[in-house]
Design an enzyme around this catalytic site. Structure first.
Site, mmCIF file in Angstrom:
data_model
loop_
_atom_site.group_PDB
_atom_site.id
_atom_site.type_symbol
_atom_site.label_atom_id
_atom_site.label_comp_id
_atom_site.label_asym_id
_atom_site.label_seq_id
_atom_site.Cartn_x
_atom_site.Cartn_y
_atom_site.Cartn_z
ATOM 1 N N ARG A 100 0.865 -1.238 0.005
ATOM 2 C CA ARG A 100 -0.063 -0.053 -0.048
ATOM 3 C C ARG A 100 0.892 1.125 -0.086
ATOM 4 O O ARG A 100 1.688 1.542 0.865
ATOM 5 C CB ARG A 100 -0.971 -0.123 1.275
ATOM 6 C CG ARG A 100 -1.789 1.320 1.306
ATOM 7 C CD ARG A 100 -2.386 1.278 2.598
ATOM 8 N NE ARG A 100 -3.002 2.580 3.019
ATOM 9 C CZ ARG A 100 -2.852 3.328 4.107
ATOM 10 N NH1 ARG A 100 -2.464 2.585 5.221
ATOM 11 N NH2 ARG A 100 -3.249 4.453 4.082
ATOM 12 N N HIS A 145 -2.902 10.973 1.054
ATOM 13 C CA HIS A 145 -2.551 10.732 2.300
ATOM 14 C C HIS A 145 -1.757 11.891 2.956
ATOM 15 O O HIS A 145 -0.459 12.080 3.260
ATOM 16 C CB HIS A 145 -1.591 9.601 2.478
ATOM 17 C CG HIS A 145 -1.318 8.983 3.733
ATOM 18 N ND1 HIS A 145 -1.212 7.469 4.033
ATOM 19 C CD2 HIS A 145 -0.901 9.362 4.811
ATOM 20 C CE1 HIS A 145 -1.004 7.236 5.292
ATOM 21 N NE2 HIS A 145 -0.626 8.427 5.657
ATOM 22 N N GLU A 190 -7.326 8.439 6.830
ATOM 23 C CA GLU A 190 -7.551 8.988 8.360
ATOM 24 C C GLU A 190 -7.902 10.445 8.179
ATOM 25 O O GLU A 190 -7.443 11.302 8.935
ATOM 26 C CB GLU A 190 -6.029 9.041 9.112
ATOM 27 C CG GLU A 190 -5.842 7.303 9.279
ATOM 28 C CD GLU A 190 -4.665 7.420 10.415
ATOM 29 O OE1 GLU A 190 -3.982 8.410 10.406
ATOM 30 O OE2 GLU A 190 -4.523 6.199 10.715
ATOM 31 N N ASN A 329 -7.184 1.474 10.517
ATOM 32 C CA ASN A 329 -6.002 1.587 11.059
ATOM 33 C C ASN A 329 -6.006 1.521 12.449
ATOM 34 O O ASN A 329 -6.922 2.137 13.259
ATOM 35 C CB ASN A 329 -5.349 3.107 10.563
ATOM 36 C CG ASN A 329 -4.959 2.978 9.361
ATOM 37 O OD1 ASN A 329 -5.232 2.166 8.441
ATOM 38 N ND2 ASN A 329 -4.454 4.092 8.818
ATOM 39 N N TYR A 331 -3.847 1.254 16.403
ATOM 40 C CA TYR A 331 -2.426 1.018 17.046
ATOM 41 C C TYR A 331 -2.666 0.763 18.613
ATOM 42 O O TYR A 331 -1.745 -0.024 19.084
ATOM 43 C CB TYR A 331 -1.877 2.253 16.734
ATOM 44 C CG TYR A 331 -1.264 2.569 15.510
ATOM 45 C CD1 TYR A 331 -0.048 2.193 15.179
ATOM 46 C CD2 TYR A 331 -1.934 3.093 14.479
ATOM 47 C CE1 TYR A 331 0.576 2.240 13.791
ATOM 48 C CE2 TYR A 331 -1.545 3.308 13.157
ATOM 49 C CZ TYR A 331 -0.436 2.802 12.803
ATOM 50 O OH TYR A 331 0.059 2.999 11.699
ATOM 51 N N GLU A 396 -3.331 -0.510 8.566
ATOM 52 C CA GLU A 396 -1.975 -0.098 9.274
ATOM 53 C C GLU A 396 -2.101 -0.856 10.827
ATOM 54 O O GLU A 396 -3.326 -0.912 11.432
ATOM 55 C CB GLU A 396 -1.915 1.390 9.406
ATOM 56 C CG GLU A 396 -1.608 2.081 8.404
ATOM 57 C CD GLU A 396 -1.591 3.753 8.762
ATOM 58 O OE1 GLU A 396 -1.294 4.039 9.813
ATOM 59 O OE2 GLU A 396 -1.640 4.248 7.539
#
Ligand code: NAG
Ligand code: NAG
Ligand code: NAG
Ligand code: NAG
Ligand code: NAG
Ligand code: NAG
Ligand code: NAG
Ligand code: NAG
Length: 496
Positions: A100, A145, A190, A329, A331, A396
């Site tokens: 990606r 992005h 995002e 995404n 985290y 991600e």
């Protein structure tokens, strides 16, 4: 003899059962895809080659170096503009299914608008895409992005509704030029992050504006419209011939149990964090709780309107249903609790939620990155329930350190998070179809500069060649991918 056979049979049955279930739990389902990711400004460098225009991150790093932790820029970064062939070989050697990457808007449209297209800029992305295909790696393209042309920012950027049309014109160029080679497009990466950290804060991300505690709402509003416009354009003009898929991507944080964490506080946190972006796309319009809370607090502040803009019925319907997958995404997590100051009539947060943490939790080199794998599973099950179990791409997931080659903590993070994900798939029926390692290379981490590194491959930022070298996690992932099974975390007893 008979007893012996029975005993052996039972023993084998037990062994098979144990190994069967362990294996099922730690093995990727058949057809599951694993890839890695990057973003143009974080890796490409070559900020001023050929006719490339200036983008908001060029401007921000050159004019506000004090905001970047180490005063650095992405002028050269990993120099992937010149070294993309080597990057592709690393992806190939890892055995990954897809890569990606994002397209730099100002590299393709130097002055921001579609009246002038850079042949060199396009050629770079065609070269990269072709190199991936030639090596059996699927290209996955993020159209935007965070690095829009500076001229568009001077015209108001994402707070100007005309950005919707400018983005759509740019997306059309990408569909026309790269679409014949690309089967998966991500419209926008995002919106929540660049909108909150770029249009409601001067100290984090480009363009670094604070706009009356509403810039982030306008920015998301226009970003959702831009996304939907590109989705319909793809559907109407390109899907039939290109046969690809297209969707949007949002970062969602998870949660773990704790004092005062309730079903209600989890729900409210989820709607402000994840639902703000995905509810308009999967259900229609912003979540009710977001609309009423922002309207009520705006009224308390004497605004004659809500700081959260309203969609017309037409836009609600136009945006609803515009994604082929849930792009996630992820985290980290927190313990979301209600802000008790509200009981005293003090409203400091539109969400009404405090993301509380525990000082005993370990973090990466990013202070916000608490390592809490169980929060990932909780989040995946919530998405399954809220949006009718859509096909979900984890686009991600990763861990930051300061660039150690023996990155045991990174491996341990991946082990924890991927096993949670596999359990959510295998035990809870979550429809996760792909997983993406963030990131291929150590790279320019926005306002953290080069102080927080997420790569599974090291880059020497002091060498003019930007030499890449393997980390321990490079070979760990290689083994995981070739066996399609999670491998134990290597012992770090030999650590220096
Ligand atoms: C591009 O930027 C570099 C600094 O990153 C500078 O040394 C170089 O002269 C610039 N090249 C052009 C053509 O402006
Ligand atoms: C694209 O590939 C061609 C052929 O290898 C090469 O000549 C050219 O420099 C490349 N262009 C870019 C921008 O990478
Ligand atoms: C936006 O900024 C205001 C004031 O600067 C702050 O109170 C608020 O918490 C911020 N909101 C978000 C979502 O970041
Ligand atoms: C939980 O709520 C109670 C009652 O409001 C309060 O006394 C306590 O400090 C809270 N605990 C945490 C961890 O916020
Ligand atoms: C959004 O689309 C879904 C699925 O087609 C539909 O059930 C729902 O009613 C739509 N929402 C709105 C607000 O129109
Ligand atoms: C918004 O205000 C109305 C009227 O005061 C109230 O009934 C409602 O509960 C409030 N909603 C939220 C989410 O605060
Ligand atoms: C923080 O974690 C420790 C260790 O797990 C636990 O004993 C403590 O109660 C936690 N504190 C809070 C506020 O959750
Ligand atoms: C790169 O250079 C900086 C300062 O010039 C130095 O502090 C740092 O240790 C160097 N890093 C490596 C990996 O050599």
């Amino acid at each position: 003899m008979e007893h012996y056979f029975i005993a052996v049979t039972i023993f084998c049955a037990i062994i098979t059962r144990i190994s069967c279930c362990d294996v099922v739990k730690l093995t990727f389902p058949s057809g599951f895809r694993v890839g890695t990711a990057s973003a143009s400004y974080q890796v490409e460098g070559a900020w001023n080659v050929s006719d490339k225009g200036e983008n908001v991150w060029d401007w921000f790093t050159h004019n506000k170096p004090e905001i970047i932790a180490d005063g650095s820029t992405g002028d050269v970064a990993c120099d992937s503009y010149h070294k993309y062939e080597e990057d592709v070989q690393w992806v190939k050697n890892l055995g990954l299914d897809f890569y990606r990457f994002s397209v730099s808007w100002s590299r393709v449209l130097p002055n921001g608008f579609a009246n002038e297209v850079s042949e060199d800029g396009l050629q770079y992305y065609k070269n990269l895409t072709q190199a991936l295909i030639d090596n059996g790696i699927e290209p996955v393209v993020t159209i935007y992005h965070w690095d829009h042309p500076q001229i568009l920012e001077d015209l108001g950027g994402w707070t100007n509704e005309l950005m919707v049309e400018w983005y759509a014109d740019y997306a059309r160029v990408i569909f026309e030029e790269l679409g014949p080679m690309v089967k998966t497009f991500i419209t926008i990466n995002e919106p929540k992050i660049y909108c909150e950290q770029g249009y409601n804060s001067t100290t984090k991300k480009a363009p670094g504006k604070t706009l009356e505690n509403m810039g982030h709402y306008l920015c998301v509003h226009n970003s959702l419209k831009a996304h939907a416009t590109a989705y319909h354009m793809y559907d109407d003009e390109f899907r039939a011939t290109q046969q690809g898929q297209i969707g949007i991507l949002t970062p969602c944080t998870g949660w773990v149990p704790g004092d005062n964490v309730t079903e209600e506080s989890i729900e409210q946190h989820f709607q402000f964090d994840c639902g703000w972006i995905m509810h308009p796309i999967y259900v229609g319009d912003y979540p009710e709780i977001v609309k009423t809370r922002v309207a009520n607090i705006s009224a308390l502040e004497n605004y004659p309107f809500s700081r959260l803009p309203e969609f017309s019925q037409e836009w609600i319907e136009y945006i609803n249903g515009t994604t082929d997958f849930f792009g996630l995404n992820h985290y980290t997590s927190s313990m979301p609790i209600f802000d008790t100051a509200e009981e005293l009539g003090i409203y400091t947060r539109d969400s009404g939620i405090i993301k509380s943490t525990n000082s005993s939790w370990s973090t990466g080199s990013s202070s916000w990155l608490y390592v809490l794998p169980e929060g990932f599973g909780n989040l995946l099950r919530m998405i399954r329930d809220q949006y009718n179990n859509p096909p979900l791409y984890v686009f991600e997931n990763g861990y930051s350190d300061t660039g150690e080659l023996e990155d045991y903590e990174r491996i341990s993070y991946y082990y924890g998070y991927v096993s949670e994900m596999l359990a959510a798939i295998n035990d809870d029926g979550c429809n996760v179809v792909a997983y993406t390692i963030w990131s291929l290379l150590d790279n320019f981490e926005w306002n953290a500069g080069y102080t927080e590194l997420f790569g599974i491959i090291s880059v020497d930022f002091n060498s003019s060649d930007r030499t890449r070298s393997a980390k321990l996690s490079t070979s760990w992932w290689q083994e995981v991918i070739s066996t399609r099974t999670l491998q134990d975390v290597p012992s770090n007893s030999t650590r220096r």
